[in-house]
Write an enzyme that holds these catalytic residues in place. Structure first.
Site, short mmCIF file in Angstrom:
data_model
loop_
_atom_site.label_atom_id
_atom_site.label_comp_id
_atom_site.label_asym_id
_atom_site.label_seq_id
_atom_site.Cartn_x
_atom_site.Cartn_y
_atom_site.Cartn_z
N LEU A 129 3.85 24.75 -3.60
CA LEU A 129 3.20 25.73 -2.47
C LEU A 129 1.88 24.95 -3.47
CD1 LEU A 129 3.69 29.63 -1.62
CD2 LEU A 129 3.71 26.95 -0.14
N HIS A 130 0.60 24.04 -2.51
CA HIS A 130 -0.83 23.82 -2.95
C HIS A 130 -1.32 24.10 -2.38
CE1 HIS A 130 0.90 20.74 -0.79
NE2 HIS A 130 -0.59 19.80 -1.22
N ARG A 131 -1.45 24.34 -0.74
CA ARG A 131 -2.50 24.32 0.30
C ARG A 131 -2.92 24.67 0.59
NH1 ARG A 131 -1.68 19.46 3.12
NH2 ARG A 131 -0.38 18.14 3.43
#
Length: 385
Positions: A217-219
């Site tokens: 997850l990075h957004r």
């Protein structure tokens, strides 16, 4: 801000291409294109914008991909979208003027891509976009704005899939400008797959193939919104009761989730390109918000759930192993349990065969020397909704 020259590529007899990359996913895309252009007797200048600049986000990718050192480093650094884009433009403009290339090649949808395509277009220099035509339909994503604008500016549009070609044609791209070539990320993956699978990352973390799930997850829409993040972590906790999960996370993401991490979900430090491939290949399921991982899992034949409401890579759903499941906790859990119980069969799209870079070089050798018209897009064309 001055561009710092580094190692220079030996002159070649053919046309001069400036290849620009600055963010981690685009190094993976640049490698096969750099190699193919060099093999096709282009004189190639490699420019690193510095959008990703530390060892974890940049240096390890150069080492693991066998990517040559950049000829020029713009050192743009981080900042807001406006700050970063303007920093790249300010540094790239005088460099472009001094290099006077025949074509500028940009990749993907990051701020560096937009900045360099815009500078090239205003300077009257031919530009080519690798990974053109991808659309999510979600203009709240900065990447979607970048994709749309870059495709309006470039004279050669290299598409990974038929629906990307359709998007470009609906937006008014000239037929001669659009080229269906396949996926350069697949070129890099297939070239490095055996090396990746030999990495010791699984035993180093006590993992066995098929015995864990992988999370990335990075957004901002997922990790910066506390309500959304809490719901996703709750879903991961329920899934982890059936399949333990590992979560390689950038320090910024790790700091946000560390105090909320459910049982069965283990944080790992950021991993490089080869270890990422190895973790994907060994996973029973992958849960991600990354566009590149949607493609990589499709090639690796691993089930993927995309934790977003849309994807700019729908071919990974229609002809791959990906599902777009959104962020609702119950929906995510239900989809994950169904996949764990009955995984989809492996499928790979046509032309995702490891030869996209060579196709791009072959087409550029023709279009650059022929000097096809610069603008591929008719004025007043309607943009996709």
């Amino acid at each position: 801000m001055n561009a710092a020259p580094a190692q220079r590529n030996p002159p070649a007899a053919g046309p001069h291409a400036v290849v620009v990359a600055g963010a981690r996913p685009n190094f993976v895309k640049a490698k096969p294109v750099l190699d193919a252009l060099t093999a096709a007797d282009f004189r190639v200048s490699f420019v690193h914008t510095g959008q990703h600049y530390d060892t974890a986000m940049s240096g390890v990718f150069f080492a693991e991909l066998g990517l040559r050192e950049p000829d020029h480093h713009l050192r743009a650094g981080s900042g807001s979208h406006a700050v970063q884009t303007s920093a790249v433009m300010t540094a790239f403009e005088p460099l472009l003027d001094s290099l006077a290339p025949d074509v500028v090649v940009v990749f993907g949808d990051v701020n560096s891509t937009l900045a360099c395509a815009l500078v090239a277009a205003k300077a009257g220099v031919r530009a080519a976009h690798v990974e053109a035509g991808l659309r999510s339909g979600d203009r709240s994503m900065p990447e979607e704005i970048n994709r749309i604008v870059v495709d309006q500016l470039c004279a050669d549009l290299f598409a990974t899939s038929p629906e990307a070609v359709d998007h470009l044609r609906r937006e008014g791209a000239a037929p001669h400008a659009v080229h269906l070539v396949g996926n350069v990320m697949v070129d890099s993956l297939l070239a490095r797959r055996a090396e990746a699978l030999a990495r010791p990352v699984l035993p180093a973390h006590g993992l066995r193939p098929g015995g864990y799930g992988l999370v990335t997850l990075h957004r901002p829409a997922n990790v910066d919104d506390l309500t959304t993040l809490t719901g996703l972590l709750g879903a991961l906790g329920e899934i982890a009761a059936h399949c333990p999960l590992v979560f390689p996370a950038h320090p910024r993401t790790a700091a946000r989730v560390a105090d909320r991490l459910p049982a069965g979900v283990r944080l790992l430090a950021p991993v490089g390109y080869l270890d990422s491939l190895a973790l994907q290949a060994g996973a029973r399921i992958v849960l991600t918000d990354s566009g590149g991982i949607q493609e990589e899992t499709t090639v690796l034949g691993v089930p993927c759930l995309t934790l977003r409401d849309s994807t700019e890579r729908p071919i990974t759903v229609s002809e791959g192993t990906n599902q777009v499941v959104g962020r609702d906790r119950a929906v995510v859990v239900r989809a994950a349990l169904a996949v764990l119980d009955d995984p989809p069969p492996p499928r790979r799209p046509a032309l995702w065969d490891g030869h996209a870079g060579r196709r791009i070089a072959r087409i550029l050798a023709r279009t650059v020397t022929q000097g096809a018209e610069r603008s591929p897009v008719r004025p007043s064309s309607g943009l996709s909704r």
